[in-house]
Design an enzyme around this catalytic site. Sequence first.
Site, PDB file in Angstrom:
ATOM      1  CB  ALA A 226      45.292  32.452  38.486  1.00  0.00           C
ATOM      2  CG  HIS A 227      46.513  39.183  38.751  1.00  0.00           C
ATOM      3  ND1 HIS A 227      47.513  39.645  37.926  1.00  0.00           N
ATOM      4  CD2 HIS A 227      45.729  40.251  39.029  1.00  0.00           C
ATOM      5  CE1 HIS A 227      47.344  40.931  37.717  1.00  0.00           C
ATOM      6  NE2 HIS A 227      46.264  41.337  38.373  1.00  0.00           N
ATOM      7  N   PRO A 228      46.955  37.253  35.909  1.00  0.00           N
ATOM      8  CG  PRO A 228      46.513  38.732  34.163  1.00  0.00           C
ATOM      9  CD  PRO A 228      45.945  38.219  35.450  1.00  0.00           C
ATOM     10  CE1 TYR A 233      43.922  38.758  43.494  1.00  0.00           C
ATOM     11  CE2 TYR A 233      45.445  40.383  42.591  1.00  0.00           C
ATOM     12  CZ  TYR A 233      44.202  40.065  43.100  1.00  0.00           C
ATOM     13  OH  TYR A 233      43.243  41.035  43.215  1.00  0.00           O
TER      14      TYR A 233
END
Length: 382
Positions: A226-228, A233
């Site tokens: 996952a996007h941080p 996202y």
Amino acid sequence: MRHPLEGITVVALEQAVAAPFASRQLADLGARVIKIERPGVGDFARDYDRTVHGQSSYFVWLNRGKESVELDIKDPGDRALLDAMIGQADVFLQNLVPGAVERLGLDAETLRAARPELIHCSISGYGPDGPYRTKKAYDLLVQCETGLVMSTGTPETPAKAGISIADIATGMYAYSGILTALYDRERTGDGASLHVAMIDSLGEWMSQPAYFSRYGQEPPRRTAAAHPSISPYGPYRTGDDKVFLSVQSEREWVVLCGEVLGRGELAEDPRFRTNDDRVANDDELTEVLERTFEGRTADEVGELLERSGIANARLRTPEQFTRHPQLSARKRWRAVETPAGPLEALLPPVEVEGQEPVMGPVPALGAHNDAIRAEFGEGIPA
């Protein structure tokens, strides 16, 4: 068909990944790349694995279109042959261990004193000065030093990138630096002394997480796939598989809520109203999405996202990537010859209308020994 770098000669005293990646790009553009290899052994990347018709996947990726000559550069005759080649080269590229070219008299100051028009490019791990200047550097080690490993993985376990990202970044900057120097030489007649350090190259690519951590005063967020710092996202479970989706704006968030989830009111939920809110409450948002998707297949969810204009993707293995329908439809693969038979290679990323990249064969060790010695060895004792 004329190629952009036709007539340019590159002598590459190279090994492993970073420098060979740079010189292969030049070869694809039509440059003549003469690769200097150790007698009987060659570039040690030849032995990294045996997966491509018994050859190294690294070597066949990095060395197509080059000429291979075996030289012992500490032998007077072989050194004279190398000097003769450099004497006619446009570019000299090297990534030997720190200090080696200075001891051998192959440094930029020495070579360009005799030929100011030469473009000399050195690649190192940590740069030509400073306390780390003599320290050996390999890809994973530079990933560690630049903070990439601490930015990748899960909260429990940091992880390296799955490709040689430090080497690739360095090779790309060496390649672009050499092209810039060639362009400048056309106007001024002067060559250039270039130095590209792995820590600087990957450090540039790490700037965003470095800014985020330094000025945001918090450690890196390791969030697996996952996007941080953007939500939603990443991967989300469906009824049979996972689908990846990305929301990049508040407009897309509203569309996702209304058209995909069928819950327009979520757009104004205080937990999810802004991206910062959604990142702070990502676990709750993930539960909402996956509960909605659980009654549909990944294909069905992907089609729904596509119709609504929400970016999405499916998780593929590297082998599945080689059979990607988009690449097949665009005819992005070409046959490249190797000593053990042909392989399918991906075309270079930059398409130039009316030009085909060279994509020459991968050389066997010393395949061009006789030809190179005949061409450059006149007057040099065998």
